[in-house]
Scaffold this motif. Structure first.
Motif, PDB file in Angstrom:
ATOM      1  N   GLY A 197      40.305 -14.416   1.298  1.00 35.30           N
ATOM      2  CA  GLY A 197      40.873 -14.482  -0.042  1.00 35.30           C
ATOM      3  C   GLY A 197      40.760 -15.876  -0.619  1.00 35.30           C
ATOM      4  O   GLY A 197      39.811 -16.615  -0.334  1.00 35.30           O
ATOM      5  N   TYR A 198      41.744 -16.267  -1.410  1.00 36.52           N
ATOM      6  CA  TYR A 198      41.679 -17.544  -2.108  1.00 36.52           C
ATOM      7  C   TYR A 198      43.093 -18.036  -2.392  1.00 36.52           C
ATOM      8  O   TYR A 198      44.069 -17.278  -2.349  1.00 36.52           O
ATOM      9  N   THR A 199      43.193 -19.331  -2.704  1.00 37.07           N
ATOM     10  CA  THR A 199      44.490 -19.978  -2.905  1.00 37.07           C
ATOM     11  C   THR A 199      44.427 -20.885  -4.123  1.00 37.07           C
ATOM     12  O   THR A 199      43.439 -21.602  -4.322  1.00 37.07           O
ATOM     13  N   PHE A 200      45.486 -20.858  -4.938  1.00 34.08           N
ATOM     14  CA  PHE A 200      45.638 -21.774  -6.065  1.00 34.08           C
ATOM     15  C   PHE A 200      46.754 -22.758  -5.719  1.00 34.08           C
ATOM     16  O   PHE A 200      47.824 -22.345  -5.251  1.00 34.08           O
ATOM     17  N   VAL A 201      46.541 -24.047  -5.981  1.00 30.54           N
ATOM     18  CA  VAL A 201      47.563 -25.065  -5.733  1.00 30.54           C
ATOM     19  C   VAL A 201      47.630 -25.996  -6.943  1.00 30.54           C
ATOM     20  O   VAL A 201      46.604 -26.475  -7.423  1.00 30.54           O
ATOM     21  N   GLU A 241      29.450 -18.632   0.769  1.00 32.17           N
ATOM     22  CA  GLU A 241      30.283 -17.903  -0.194  1.00 32.17           C
ATOM     23  C   GLU A 241      31.718 -18.430  -0.230  1.00 32.17           C
ATOM     24  O   GLU A 241      32.675 -17.666  -0.432  1.00 32.17           O
ATOM     25  N   GLN A 242      31.884 -19.719  -0.040  1.00 27.39           N
ATOM     26  CA  GLN A 242      33.199 -20.353  -0.145  1.00 27.39           C
ATOM     27  C   GLN A 242      33.070 -21.656  -0.938  1.00 27.39           C
ATOM     28  O   GLN A 242      32.101 -22.412  -0.754  1.00 27.39           O
ATOM     29  N   TYR A 243      34.059 -21.899  -1.799  1.00 33.18           N
ATOM     30  CA  TYR A 243      34.042 -23.109  -2.614  1.00 33.18           C
ATOM     31  C   TYR A 243      35.454 -23.683  -2.706  1.00 33.18           C
ATOM     32  O   TYR A 243      36.453 -22.977  -2.513  1.00 33.18           O
ATOM     33  N   ARG A 244      35.469 -24.988  -3.013  1.00 32.87           N
ATOM     34  CA  ARG A 244      36.725 -25.663  -3.337  1.00 32.87           C
ATOM     35  C   ARG A 244      36.568 -26.300  -4.713  1.00 32.87           C
ATOM     36  O   ARG A 244      35.585 -27.000  -4.975  1.00 32.87           O
ATOM     37  N   GLY A 254      44.995 -29.950  -9.735  1.00 34.40           N
ATOM     38  CA  GLY A 254      44.815 -28.552  -9.372  1.00 34.40           C
ATOM     39  C   GLY A 254      43.766 -28.384  -8.302  1.00 34.40           C
ATOM     40  O   GLY A 254      42.848 -29.204  -8.166  1.00 34.40           O
ATOM     41  N   GLU A 255      43.901 -27.304  -7.543  1.00 31.38           N
ATOM     42  CA  GLU A 255      42.960 -27.001  -6.472  1.00 31.38           C
ATOM     43  C   GLU A 255      42.860 -25.490  -6.315  1.00 31.38           C
ATOM     44  O   GLU A 255      43.869 -24.786  -6.317  1.00 31.38           O
ATOM     45  N   ILE A 256      41.621 -24.997  -6.223  1.00 29.47           N
ATOM     46  CA  ILE A 256      41.353 -23.590  -5.922  1.00 29.47           C
ATOM     47  C   ILE A 256      40.349 -23.579  -4.787  1.00 29.47           C
ATOM     48  O   ILE A 256      39.310 -24.246  -4.866  1.00 29.47           O
ATOM     49  N   TRP A 257      40.625 -22.846  -3.731  1.00 34.12           N
ATOM     50  CA  TRP A 257      39.679 -22.793  -2.626  1.00 34.12           C
ATOM     51  C   TRP A 257      39.742 -21.439  -1.936  1.00 34.12           C
ATOM     52  O   TRP A 257      40.771 -20.761  -1.957  1.00 34.12           O
ATOM     53  N   GLY A 258      38.582 -21.034  -1.382  1.00 32.53           N
ATOM     54  CA  GLY A 258      38.536 -19.765  -0.660  1.00 32.53           C
ATOM     55  C   GLY A 258      37.230 -19.028  -0.867  1.00 32.53           C
ATOM     56  O   GLY A 258      36.191 -19.629  -1.180  1.00 32.53           O
ATOM     57  N   GLN A 264      31.998 -16.856  -9.791  1.00 31.91           N
ATOM     58  CA  GLN A 264      33.434 -16.602  -9.720  1.00 31.91           C
ATOM     59  C   GLN A 264      34.225 -17.899  -9.809  1.00 31.91           C
ATOM     60  O   GLN A 264      35.280 -17.955 -10.452  1.00 31.91           O
ATOM     61  N   ALA A 265      33.714 -18.954  -9.182  1.00 38.40           N
ATOM     62  CA  ALA A 265      34.380 -20.261  -9.256  1.00 38.40           C
ATOM     63  C   ALA A 265      34.470 -20.729 -10.703  1.00 38.40           C
ATOM     64  O   ALA A 265      35.521 -21.210 -11.160  1.00 38.40           O
ATOM     65  N   LYS A 266      33.395 -20.578 -11.454  1.00 41.35           N
ATOM     66  CA  LYS A 266      33.405 -20.977 -12.859  1.00 41.35           C
ATOM     67  C   LYS A 266      34.328 -20.074 -13.681  1.00 41.35           C
ATOM     68  O   LYS A 266      34.980 -20.531 -14.628  1.00 41.35           O
ATOM     69  N   HIS A 267      34.379 -18.803 -13.308  1.00 43.73           N
ATOM     70  CA  HIS A 267      35.270 -17.871 -14.019  1.00 43.73           C
ATOM     71  C   HIS A 267      36.731 -18.253 -13.788  1.00 43.73           C
ATOM     72  O   HIS A 267      37.551 -18.216 -14.713  1.00 43.73           O
ATOM     73  N   PHE A 268      37.076 -18.618 -12.558  1.00 43.56           N
ATOM     74  CA  PHE A 268      38.425 -19.127 -12.274  1.00 43.56           C
ATOM     75  C   PHE A 268      38.759 -20.278 -13.229  1.00 43.56           C
ATOM     76  O   PHE A 268      39.823 -20.304 -13.851  1.00 43.56           O
ATOM     77  N   VAL A 269      37.840 -21.229 -13.314  1.00 38.45           N
ATOM     78  CA  VAL A 269      38.054 -22.426 -14.127  1.00 38.45           C
ATOM     79  C   VAL A 269      38.267 -22.069 -15.592  1.00 38.45           C
ATOM     80  O   VAL A 269      39.198 -22.549 -16.247  1.00 38.45           O
ATOM     81  N   ARG A 270      37.393 -21.235 -16.137  1.00 37.34           N
ATOM     82  CA  ARG A 270      37.489 -20.884 -17.559  1.00 37.34           C
ATOM     83  C   ARG A 270      38.807 -20.185 -17.887  1.00 37.34           C
ATOM     84  O   ARG A 270      39.364 -20.356 -18.974  1.00 37.34           O
TER      85      ARG A 270
END
Length: 425
Positions: A197-201, A241-244, A254-258, A264-270
């Motif tokens: 999965g993934y985590t938002f901090v 298939e994992q990014y931070r 802010g931090e998103i990782w997983g 998808q990483a860019k979609h999280f950001v937008r």
């Protein structure tokens, strides 16, 4: 014997009659019409509360039928209304009818056995019931709600989550912690039991310099600098298939990782500063619903169908419905989900009956910045909560909680409430 004393004596006789009936009836022979007649007779005695001790009558009734009633619960229950629920099917038999009768009997005699409170922040509307006005432990339905609780107004949490298929759907865990230096850490975890999965901090630092120091990979050759909406986001590849993703804005980092791919990483950001537009997707209608109407589901769960609306906007077709009955906790629930394919909108109806006044329960509704609308009917306050295109109308009437939500207008919400027999003018 004066009028009030006669009412009290009649109320006691009615309670004894009902008790005698339940002593002698089997589940197969149980006649709901007999209970309805008892309720109708009890409601005619409204005004007897001065001389009739409804609490004592209820205690005596519970003592006589102790095997039908739940034990008190010691820990709070929290239900999050983030998406339509799938409730496990249960049979609602004579016990459900019995506890319903006791709860509504006390109400009809002027005694409210249930305390409840409504409160809201920028991100959540919360109904709390039971002995305590709020649950013993603080919980948040999503990370933005935690930020709202601490009055963090800088957009930092993603509002988009990728669709996960299969049985290993990521869970949701939201926490707020304080580090030794005073930094507040807001964490929203979406993880399966296996840790996928993934985590938002989000970290609230003392100043901008400390927040900037949290950015990782600025000088790494593999780091992708993604600029969006006036911010620089640093996307660093990890394993396959994992990014931070890290960034800073003022004194917040802010931090998103997983598990995610680059898009998808860019979609999280937008989605942090530009939430996605809501797009209608027709639900799976291949499996017939268990109950066609909310009235059928409520009757199966032992909840008075007089609380159900007689009118709904045209075009909705039932997709899913279910009931849940827990005699141990005294929680009886009926749920229905419908869709209007032509109008591209959905509708959800949920009714809960709690028969244990000492238990604690909480219902959480995510909301946007639109002010909560309140109005009253028959002494009950109704709340209209907006969350983007979704509006929910919610209320509590003693031990009964109602929630009707969907892609509705405020006028439709009011019309639905106006059609409920319990609150007919």
């Amino acid at each position: 014997m004066d009028k009030e004393e006669r009412k009290a004596a009649e109320a006691e006789r009615l309670t004894e009659d009902l008790s005698d009936y339940l002593d002698g009836v089997s589940e197969e022979d149980f006649d709901p019409v007999a209970v309805e007649r008892w309720l109708a007779a009890a409601e005619e005695l409204d005004g007897a509360e001065d001389s009739f001790d409804a609490g004592a009558a209820e205690a005596a009734f519970r003592a006589r039928h102790g095997d039908l009633f739940p034990r008190p619960v010691s820990s709070p229950e929290v239900r999050r209304n983030l998406r339509p629920r799938r409730l496990l099917p249960r049979l609602a038999g004579i016990a459900a009818a019995a506890v319903l009768v006791v709860a509504l009997a006390a109400q009809s005699l002027g005694v409210d056995l249930f305390r409840h409170a409504a409160s809201w922040t920028r991100g959540e509307f919360t109904f709390s019931t039971g002995e305590s006005e709020m649950p013993e432990t603080v919980s948040y339905s999503h990370g933005q709600a935690a930020l709202d609780a601490y009055d963090v107004r800088v957009p930092m949490m993603p509002t988009w989550n990728p669709a996960w298929e299969g049985d290993d759907v990521p869970g949701l865990d939201v926490t707020v912690t304080e580090e030794a230096d005073g930094t507040l850490v807001f964490t929203e975890d979406h993880r399966t039991d296996a840790g996928d999965g993934y985590t938002f901090v989000v970290r609230q630092r003392k100043d901008k310099q400390q927040a900037e120091a949290d950015i990782q990979g600025k000088d790494e050759p593999d780091t992708i600098v993604y600029e969006f909406d006036g911010r620089n986001y640093y996307i660093l590849p990890l394993d396959a298939e994992q990014y931070r993703i890290t960034w800073a804005c003022g004194r917040y980092s802010g931090e998103i990782w997983g598990d995610m791919d680059l898009e998808q990483a860019k979609h999280f950001v937008r989605s942090i500063t530009e939430p996605d537009e809501w797009v209608y997707t027709a639900p799976d209608m291949s499996i017939p619903p268990k109950y066609e109407t909310i009235q059928e589901a409520m009757e199966a769960a032992g909840i008075d169908t007089g609380y159900a609306p007689a009118w709904l906007p045209e075009g909705f077709v039932t997709v899913e419905s279910d009931t849940y009955v827990s005699e141990e906790t005294g929680w009886y629930s009926a749920y229905l989900f419908a869709t209007d394919v032509e109008g591209e909108r959905n509708l959800s109806l949920s009714f809960d009956l709690r028969t244990n006044p000492g238990g604690v329960g909480t219902t959480v509704y995510p909301k946007d910045d639109t002010p909560v609308v309140t109005f009253e009917k028959c002494g009950i306050t109704f709340y209209i909560i907006s969350n983007g295109p979704w509006r929910s109308v919610a209320w509590m009437d003693g031990g009964v909680a109602g929630s009707i939500g969907g892609n509705l207008t405020e006028e439709e919400c009011r019309q639905i409430v106006d059609s409920i027999p319990r609150y007919a003018d």
